[in-house]
Scaffold this motif. Sequence first.
Motif, PDB file in Angstrom:
ATOM      1  N   ALA A  75     -52.820  38.772 -18.077  1.00  0.00           N
ATOM      2  CA  ALA A  75     -53.994  39.627 -17.921  1.00  0.00           C
ATOM      3  C   ALA A  75     -53.532  41.083 -17.847  1.00  0.00           C
ATOM      4  N   ALA A  76     -54.213  41.960 -18.553  1.00  0.00           N
ATOM      5  CA  ALA A  76     -53.817  43.373 -18.600  1.00  0.00           C
ATOM      6  C   ALA A  76     -53.969  44.047 -17.239  1.00  0.00           C
ATOM      7  N   ALA A  77     -55.069  43.767 -16.560  1.00  0.00           N
ATOM      8  CA  ALA A  77     -55.340  44.425 -15.277  1.00  0.00           C
ATOM      9  C   ALA A  77     -54.504  43.866 -14.133  1.00  0.00           C
ATOM     10  N   ASP A  78     -54.160  42.614 -14.220  1.00  0.00           N
ATOM     11  CA  ASP A  78     -53.417  41.942 -13.149  1.00  0.00           C
ATOM     12  C   ASP A  78     -52.319  41.124 -13.806  1.00  0.00           C
ATOM     13  N   THR A  79     -51.122  41.631 -13.828  1.00  0.00           N
ATOM     14  CA  THR A  79     -50.047  40.968 -14.568  1.00  0.00           C
ATOM     15  C   THR A  79     -49.615  39.642 -13.951  1.00  0.00           C
ATOM     16  N   ARG A  80     -50.154  39.299 -12.781  1.00  0.00           N
ATOM     17  CA  ARG A  80     -49.854  37.986 -12.202  1.00  0.00           C
ATOM     18  C   ARG A  80     -50.726  36.901 -12.825  1.00  0.00           C
ATOM     19  N   GLY A  81     -51.883  37.296 -13.336  1.00  0.00           N
ATOM     20  CA  GLY A  81     -52.816  36.333 -13.899  1.00  0.00           C
ATOM     21  C   GLY A  81     -52.604  36.118 -15.381  1.00  0.00           C
ATOM     22  N   GLU A  86     -62.562  33.177 -24.087  1.00  0.00           N
ATOM     23  CA  GLU A  86     -61.371  33.283 -23.257  1.00  0.00           C
ATOM     24  C   GLU A  86     -61.750  33.338 -21.788  1.00  0.00           C
ATOM     25  N   MET A  87     -60.825  32.867 -20.934  1.00  0.00           N
ATOM     26  CA  MET A  87     -61.045  32.859 -19.487  1.00  0.00           C
ATOM     27  C   MET A  87     -59.713  33.024 -18.775  1.00  0.00           C
ATOM     28  N   ARG A  88     -59.783  33.621 -17.591  1.00  0.00           N
ATOM     29  CA  ARG A  88     -58.617  33.633 -16.708  1.00  0.00           C
ATOM     30  C   ARG A  88     -58.347  32.201 -16.279  1.00  0.00           C
ATOM     31  N   LEU A  89     -57.103  31.864 -16.114  1.00  0.00           N
ATOM     32  CA  LEU A  89     -56.761  30.495 -15.739  1.00  0.00           C
ATOM     33  C   LEU A  89     -57.394  30.095 -14.412  1.00  0.00           C
ATOM     34  N   THR A  90     -57.516  31.026 -13.463  1.00  0.00           N
ATOM     35  CA  THR A  90     -58.134  30.696 -12.173  1.00  0.00           C
ATOM     36  C   THR A  90     -59.599  30.306 -12.365  1.00  0.00           C
ATOM     37  N   GLU A  91     -60.310  31.036 -13.227  1.00  0.00           N
ATOM     38  CA  GLU A  91     -61.716  30.715 -13.499  1.00  0.00           C
ATOM     39  C   GLU A  91     -61.835  29.418 -14.297  1.00  0.00           C
ATOM     40  N   LEU A  92     -60.922  29.229 -15.230  1.00  0.00           N
ATOM     41  CA  LEU A  92     -60.929  28.011 -16.041  1.00  0.00           C
ATOM     42  C   LEU A  92     -60.661  26.784 -15.178  1.00  0.00           C
TER      43      LEU A  92
END
Length: 155
Positions: free
Chosen positions: A91-97, A56-62
């Motif tokens: 994302a749990a830590a950053d609900t914008r991500g 899994e990856m954050r969309l920004t990193e992907l």
Amino acid sequence: MSLAPLNADEERLWRSLLRIVATLPRLLDEDLVRSTGVSLSEYVTLMNLSEAEDQEMRLTELALAAGLSLSRISRLVEDMRVRGLVTKRRAAADTRGFIATLTPAGLERLRDAYPTNLASARRRVLDHVAPRAVSGSGQVLAAIAEGMDDDSDDI
């Protein structure tokens, strides 16, 4: 930064690189789509997810890893989510991500497309590079790619 004109060898390298950058993605995409129905962008996205921790990856990193804009990766991941190849959650830590996760169906799709991608990479690139030049060429291209990651606007 040097503004000296390119010599003949530099000019040949530069023009060849421009042609490869403009043409190779289209050719690889055509090979994959024709044989597997998977686009190059989908393949690269699945590949990066398969190699990531917990797949899994954050969309920004992907987006950065796949060489796509954030808006393009968002649309692509949503399309792949609808087809069951990935899941997407906030994302749990950053609900914008958002975080994309590879599904078993996505991994199977990647495995099915791998032989075509490998054959295409060999036919279109590696078969044209002498085996003794692969390591040095790889180092040069990696250095260029890493320089682009610096996000420098110095021209």
